[in-house]
Design a protein around this motif. Structure first.
Motif, mmCIF file in Angstrom:
data_model
loop_
_atom_site.group_PDB
_atom_site.id
_atom_site.type_symbol
_atom_site.label_atom_id
_atom_site.label_comp_id
_atom_site.label_asym_id
_atom_site.label_seq_id
_atom_site.Cartn_x
_atom_site.Cartn_y
_atom_site.Cartn_z
ATOM 1 N N ILE A 364 -42.779 -12.486 -54.338
ATOM 2 C CA ILE A 364 -43.868 -13.139 -53.608
ATOM 3 C C ILE A 364 -43.474 -14.570 -53.247
ATOM 4 C CG2 ILE A 364 -46.216 -14.032 -53.817
ATOM 5 C CD1 ILE A 364 -46.926 -11.545 -55.412
ATOM 6 N N GLN A 365 -42.843 -15.257 -54.183
ATOM 7 C CA GLN A 365 -42.397 -16.622 -53.905
ATOM 8 C C GLN A 365 -41.364 -16.633 -52.782
ATOM 9 O OE1 GLN A 365 -40.853 -18.730 -57.303
ATOM 10 N NE2 GLN A 365 -40.205 -20.503 -56.087
ATOM 11 N N ALA A 366 -40.439 -15.649 -52.798
ATOM 12 C CA ALA A 366 -39.415 -15.579 -51.753
ATOM 13 C C ALA A 366 -40.043 -15.350 -50.391
ATOM 14 C CB ALA A 366 -38.414 -14.476 -52.083
ATOM 15 N N ILE A 367 -41.056 -14.487 -50.337
ATOM 16 C CA ILE A 367 -41.738 -14.216 -49.072
ATOM 17 C C ILE A 367 -42.466 -15.459 -48.587
ATOM 18 C CG2 ILE A 367 -43.579 -12.875 -47.982
ATOM 19 C CD1 ILE A 367 -42.820 -10.573 -49.917
ATOM 20 N N TYR A 370 -39.929 -17.853 -47.212
ATOM 21 C CA TYR A 370 -39.295 -17.403 -45.971
ATOM 22 C C TYR A 370 -40.257 -17.520 -44.791
ATOM 23 C CZ TYR A 370 -36.132 -14.804 -42.970
ATOM 24 O OH TYR A 370 -35.280 -14.455 -41.945
ATOM 25 N N TYR A 371 -41.551 -17.364 -45.063
ATOM 26 C CA TYR A 371 -42.572 -17.489 -44.011
ATOM 27 C C TYR A 371 -43.462 -18.684 -44.361
ATOM 28 C CZ TYR A 371 -41.440 -12.611 -42.721
ATOM 29 O OH TYR A 371 -40.827 -11.439 -42.338
ATOM 30 N N PRO A 372 -42.994 -19.917 -44.169
ATOM 31 C CA PRO A 372 -43.775 -21.091 -44.576
ATOM 32 C C PRO A 372 -45.014 -21.270 -43.702
ATOM 33 C CG PRO A 372 -41.860 -21.752 -43.290
ATOM 34 C CD PRO A 372 -41.709 -20.281 -43.543
ATOM 35 N N ALA A 375 -44.910 -22.630 -40.061
ATOM 36 C CA ALA A 375 -44.412 -21.839 -38.938
ATOM 37 C C ALA A 375 -45.522 -21.098 -38.206
ATOM 38 C CB ALA A 375 -43.360 -20.842 -39.431
ATOM 39 N N PHE A 376 -46.772 -21.238 -38.674
ATOM 40 C CA PHE A 376 -47.866 -20.447 -38.106
ATOM 41 C C PHE A 376 -49.054 -21.336 -37.770
ATOM 42 C CE2 PHE A 376 -45.351 -17.749 -40.882
ATOM 43 C CZ PHE A 376 -45.102 -16.646 -40.073
ATOM 44 N N GLU A 377 -49.866 -20.839 -36.858
ATOM 45 C CA GLU A 377 -51.028 -21.592 -36.415
ATOM 46 C C GLU A 377 -52.083 -21.705 -37.504
ATOM 47 O OE1 GLU A 377 -52.450 -19.555 -33.010
ATOM 48 O OE2 GLU A 377 -50.578 -19.760 -31.866
ATOM 49 N N SER A 378 -52.192 -20.674 -38.339
ATOM 50 C CA SER A 378 -53.212 -20.638 -39.378
ATOM 51 C C SER A 378 -52.753 -19.681 -40.467
ATOM 52 C CB SER A 378 -54.559 -20.163 -38.810
ATOM 53 O OG SER A 378 -54.445 -18.818 -38.348
ATOM 54 N N GLU A 379 -53.438 -19.714 -41.603
ATOM 55 C CA GLU A 379 -53.123 -18.779 -42.692
ATOM 56 C C GLU A 379 -53.404 -17.340 -42.257
ATOM 57 O OE1 GLU A 379 -51.915 -17.695 -46.673
ATOM 58 O OE2 GLU A 379 -51.533 -19.342 -45.275
ATOM 59 N N VAL A 386 -46.807 -11.561 -41.215
ATOM 60 C CA VAL A 386 -45.972 -11.125 -42.332
ATOM 61 C C VAL A 386 -46.238 -9.666 -42.669
ATOM 62 C CG1 VAL A 386 -45.459 -11.450 -44.781
ATOM 63 C CG2 VAL A 386 -45.772 -13.439 -43.299
ATOM 64 N N LEU A 387 -47.495 -9.300 -42.845
ATOM 65 C CA LEU A 387 -47.803 -7.915 -43.204
ATOM 66 C C LEU A 387 -47.495 -6.967 -42.062
ATOM 67 C CD1 LEU A 387 -48.884 -6.952 -45.964
ATOM 68 C CD2 LEU A 387 -49.215 -9.391 -45.570
ATOM 69 N N GLY A 388 -47.662 -7.437 -40.826
ATOM 70 C CA GLY A 388 -47.301 -6.594 -39.682
ATOM 71 C C GLY A 388 -45.823 -6.268 -39.669
#
Length: 546
Positions: A364-367, A370-372, A375-379, A386-388
């Motif tokens: 979970i920490q690695a994920i 890797y996806y900080p 890098a995204f507009e919102s949580e 990520v799940l997609g």
């Protein structure tokens, strides 16, 4: 309350043997009467359009009632059927009752198929066959919500079979006590699908079909079912189908039967059958009224005090392993997902734990790293992406690589108006392709659905997709019978090329909107990372899949 599934247990699932694939001795459809003779029964179909006959509700197995509830399907007793009808022609012009849904609507006597044939089919036509397994998270779904009349009308060169199978608790009740027991069976709903494929092998010749040229197609949970049937020790030995189409198939994690034990006990208790040993509980559940079972199923789904696993497939051995390409049979395959394919819509860490319950803290920490968030507009946007990728989008890459020169991959990029799935403006959510391929089909809870219809631009786009699909069914190549305006669909090996499925311009219906694209370097790197996560942790989805 959101509930998880955990995929396939195959113990005993394929112990049955496929019967002779020789076509049935009966005559094919009479174009004047719309009657098909299967040897043991004659069925009258419905002329649904100028080019199509449809035969609704043909039984492929014995009704799973009484003592057969929660047990493997039994092959149709053709002696019983023949005696019951005694040569009379059976009406197959009305839609059958659908299988019991997760919220209770439907019938247990539902192991049926709908068969769509060209109006001009002749004896000995040996037309290729498409078998379709619907989605719905193995919890709901009605085959008539995804009809194929217009597919056959567009290309009257195929026969299409749509399968009903047991859902929710009636199809996927599970407890480890089923091992070495005759009281229950794992994955009854998947065994239903397998028995339907057997029925096709025995009987499709009577409709003018060729049992040696069967393509298996599914979307979402249906696509994931297809992936299981693609396992070499199943399909290669049994020869149930020769090609596959996988729309939004889900990477699987390795479930365990003992994970279902709390859900089984909760369900049995809610149904008034929680006391005693397994034999006593199952006897009670088999004798219980359907209303009691559906109430228990709803409680398992919605009660916040219930265990976290709803009844969907479980398995102990890795049947489909996206990174183990050596195991893939080399059949042709079409595979893809929607641009923003996901069924999750919340914070990332709780969603990861819900979707992949065996992830370690380090994984979970690695994920997360890797996806900080930056890098995204919102949580929410982060979670959806990520799940997609973990569940749907990277599956296209893994399967494409596994099937090497025999795969064509796609990204569906046309937004469904007013999707039932959580999506942001302009995004193309899960199951959007169903809307376009089935006349604006919209599905809802408890077996409800309606058709919004398509405008002329949407219709032109849908015809392009259907032409590719049926060209693949007919020839193993989506290009041979494509529409003239559609581009040649390059196989996956050409620079990892994929076809983007999207509408053409409103003002010029003769111009296709489809185009090729190569994977971006960042996409390849992200899917390579996804592939490093242990495959037995990957794949849990909600019982909300369409």
């Amino acid at each position: 309350m959101l509930k998880l599934w955990s995929p396939l247990l195959l113990g005993g699932l394929f112990a049955q043997q496929v019967l002779s694939s020789a076509s049935s001795p009966g005559a094919v459809i009479s174009s004047h009467e719309g009657v098909v003779d299967l040897g043991y029964a004659k069925y009258r179909g419905k002329r649904s359009n100028s080019d199509t006959w449809v035969f609704y509700g043909l039984p492929y197995a014995e009704p799973p009632l009484g003592d057969r509830r929660f047990r493997a399907p039994q092959a149709l007793n053709i002696t019983r059927v023949s005696t019951a009808y005694n040569g009379t022609i059976v009406d197959a012009t009305r839609q059958p009752d659908f299988c019991v849904q997760d919220l209770g609507a439907g019938s247990e006597d539902c192991l049926k198929v709908n068969v769509y044939t060209p109006a001009n089919v002749k004896k000995g036509s040996k037309l290729p066959v498409l078998c379709y397994i619907h989605g719905g998270g193995w919890s709901y779904g009605v085959p008539t919500a995804w009809p194929f009349d217009h597919w056959v009308q567009q290309s009257p060169n195929v026969i299409i079979v749509s399968v009903y199978y047991r859902l929710a608790s009636l199809g996927f009740l599970a407890t480890p006590e089923f091992y070495n027991s005759t009281e229950g069976v794992f994955n009854a709903g998947l065994q239903d699908q397998f028995e339907a494929l057997n029925w096709v092998q025995r009987n499709i010749g009577a409709f003018g079909g060729d049992p040696r040229r069967v393509t298996l197609n599914g979307e979402s949970a249906g696509a994931t079912s297809v992936l299981h049937f693609m396992a070499p020790h199943i399909n290669v030995e049994q020869r149930l189908f020769s090609k596959a189409i996988v729309q939004s198939g889900v990477r699987l994690h390795m479930g365990k039967a003992d994970e279902m034990a709390p859900s089984f006990q909760f369900y049995a208790t809610q149904a008034g059958c929680g006391e005693g040993d397994l034999k006593k509980k199952m006897k009670c559940l088999r004798e219980a009224k359907l209303e009691a079972l559906t109430k228990a199923n709803k409680a398992l789904m919605l009660d916040p005090t219930s265990p976290g696993m709803i009844f969907t497939p479980v398995f102990e051995a890795p049947v489909f392993h996206p990174r183990n390409s050596v195991d893939f049979p080399r059949i042709p395959v079409i595979v893809g997902a929607t641009t923003n394919d996901t069924v999750f819509d919340g914070d990332l860490v709780p969603s990861l734990k819900s979707a992949m319950p065996r992830l370690t803290a380090n994984e979970i920490q690695a994920i997360e790293e890797y996806y900080p968030p930056s890098a995204f507009e919102s949580e929410r946007h982060r979670t959806r992406n990520v799940l997609g990728e973990f569940m749907f989008f990277c599956s296209r890459v893994f399967i494409g690589k596994g099937y090497k020169n025999n795969s064509w991959t796609f990204r569906y990029n046309q937004q469904e108006p007013d999707s039932r799935w959580p999506q942001e403006p302009g995004q193309v959510g899960h199951a959007s392709d169903n809307y376009m391929m089935f006349n604006g089909s919209r599905t809802f809870d408890n077996g409800e659905y309606h058709f919004s219809g398509l405008n002329t631009t949407q219709t032109a786009f849908a015809q392009e997709i259907i032409a590719y699909w049926l060209s693949f069914v007919r020839s193993g190549d989506p290009n041979k019978f494509k529409l003239p305006r559609s581009p040649v669909w390059k196989p996956f090996r050409h620079g990892n090329a994929r076809l983007v499925l999207q509408q053409g311009p409103d003002e010029d219906l003769a111009q296709s909107g489809l185009l090729h694209e190569r994977e971006l370097k960042e996409e390849r790197e992200r899917c390579a990372f996804v592939g490093t996560i242990r495959p037995d942790t990957v794949g849990g989805i909600l019982g909300l899949i369409d």
